[in-house]
Design a protein around this motif. Sequence first.
Motif, PDB file in Angstrom:
ATOM      1  N   ARG A   1      -2.825  -3.455  -5.463  1.00 61.33           N
ATOM      2  CA  ARG A   1      -4.033  -2.917  -6.545  1.00 61.33           C
ATOM      3  C   ARG A   1      -3.703  -1.879  -7.701  1.00 61.33           C
ATOM      4  O   ARG A   1      -3.124  -1.110  -7.138  1.00 61.33           O
ATOM      5  CB  ARG A   1      -5.722  -2.361  -4.812  1.00 61.33           C
ATOM      6  CG  ARG A   1      -5.225  -3.360  -3.882  1.00 61.33           C
ATOM      7  CD  ARG A   1      -5.979  -4.990  -4.979  1.00 61.33           C
ATOM      8  NE  ARG A   1      -6.488  -5.981  -3.303  1.00 61.33           N
ATOM      9  CZ  ARG A   1      -5.760  -6.779  -3.099  1.00 61.33           C
ATOM     10  NH1 ARG A   1      -4.917  -7.287  -4.235  1.00 61.33           N
ATOM     11  NH2 ARG A   1      -5.724  -7.810  -2.134  1.00 61.33           N
ATOM     12  N   THR A   2      -4.700  -2.439  -8.315  1.00 65.39           N
ATOM     13  CA  THR A   2      -4.412  -0.960  -8.722  1.00 65.39           C
ATOM     14  C   THR A   2      -6.063  -0.490  -9.643  1.00 65.39           C
ATOM     15  O   THR A   2      -7.459  -0.945  -9.265  1.00 65.39           O
ATOM     16  CB  THR A   2      -4.763  -2.023 -10.413  1.00 65.39           C
ATOM     17  OG1 THR A   2      -3.430  -2.363 -10.667  1.00 65.39           O
ATOM     18  CG2 THR A   2      -4.663  -1.061 -12.051  1.00 65.39           C
ATOM     19  N   ILE A   3      -6.106   1.152  -8.996  1.00 65.16           N
ATOM     20  CA  ILE A   3      -6.941   2.019  -8.825  1.00 65.16           C
ATOM     21  C   ILE A   3      -7.205   2.330 -10.250  1.00 65.16           C
ATOM     22  O   ILE A   3      -8.033   2.593 -11.338  1.00 65.16           O
ATOM     23  CB  ILE A   3      -5.956   2.536  -7.966  1.00 65.16           C
ATOM     24  CG1 ILE A   3      -6.698   2.088  -6.769  1.00 65.16           C
ATOM     25  CG2 ILE A   3      -7.651   4.082  -7.934  1.00 65.16           C
ATOM     26  CD1 ILE A   3      -5.587   2.484  -5.482  1.00 65.16           C
TER      27      ILE A   3
ATOM     28  N   LEU B   1      -0.828  -1.365  -1.656  1.00 62.13           N
ATOM     29  CA  LEU B   1      -1.307  -1.863  -1.562  1.00 62.13           C
ATOM     30  C   LEU B   1      -1.533  -3.093  -2.636  1.00 62.13           C
ATOM     31  O   LEU B   1      -2.008  -4.759  -2.488  1.00 62.13           O
ATOM     32  CB  LEU B   1      -2.821  -1.337  -1.374  1.00 62.13           C
ATOM     33  CG  LEU B   1      -2.930  -0.858  -0.100  1.00 62.13           C
ATOM     34  CD1 LEU B   1      -4.621  -0.356  -1.081  1.00 62.13           C
ATOM     35  CD2 LEU B   1      -3.235  -1.130   1.079  1.00 62.13           C
TER      36      LEU B   1
ATOM     37  N   GLU C   1      -1.794   2.496  -4.606  1.00 61.63           N
ATOM     38  CA  GLU C   1      -1.602   1.336  -5.050  1.00 61.63           C
ATOM     39  C   GLU C   1      -0.536   0.640  -5.226  1.00 61.63           C
ATOM     40  O   GLU C   1      -0.131  -0.663  -4.792  1.00 61.63           O
ATOM     41  CB  GLU C   1      -1.292   1.653  -6.912  1.00 61.63           C
ATOM     42  CG  GLU C   1      -2.714   2.024  -7.921  1.00 61.63           C
ATOM     43  CD  GLU C   1      -2.378   2.554  -8.900  1.00 61.63           C
ATOM     44  OE1 GLU C   1      -1.711   2.788  -9.399  1.00 61.63           O
ATOM     45  OE2 GLU C   1      -3.691   2.366 -10.085  1.00 61.63           O
TER      46      GLU C   1
END
Length: 191
Positions: free
Chosen positions: A90-92, A88, A85
Amino acid sequence: MFSIREVISVTLILFSVIDIVGSLPVLIDLRKKTGKIESEQATFASGVLMISFLFVGEEILKLFGVDVASFAVAGALIIFLIGLEMILGRTIFKSEIASGGATHIVPIAFPLIAGAGTLTTIISLRAEYQTLNIIIGIILNLILIYVVLKSSGWLETRLGQGGLDVLRKIFGIILLAIAIKLFKTNLIADF
């Protein structure tokens, strides 16, 4: 048995997982919405959660028939995903931070500081480090958390968004390496 090497390792691991510096954008947003952050209360509540889970977490696992090595492998997977997370962007994991409320102690202490990743990491650390060294690492992190909470406005102006992004990525890489080490160590322990 006290070990400065273990204390430093635990402190760095928890600092990376808690990612209080990476959470600065959320803290800044909460401060803007409420006017201030209750630094002392949020830090104390986080400490109580972390220390409690250090001692009671293993007993809770026993109720479910899970050993610490298996939990450490599961924790390594979570730490790995948190690291991804951070790298990258991005929200996991879905954020559970809620806006509103008087002091924001609960959303800051849990889940932002002492969330699932932190608690999982603490129980995972028990498989590799002495309890005394983990407690010292937790206390050192609580001091750092308090300092960051108290100076979030100052840090925002000094680091800028670019600086926060760089720190987040560096700690993400560290977390990936820690996750792989925990995974290897505890997976081999089962064979």
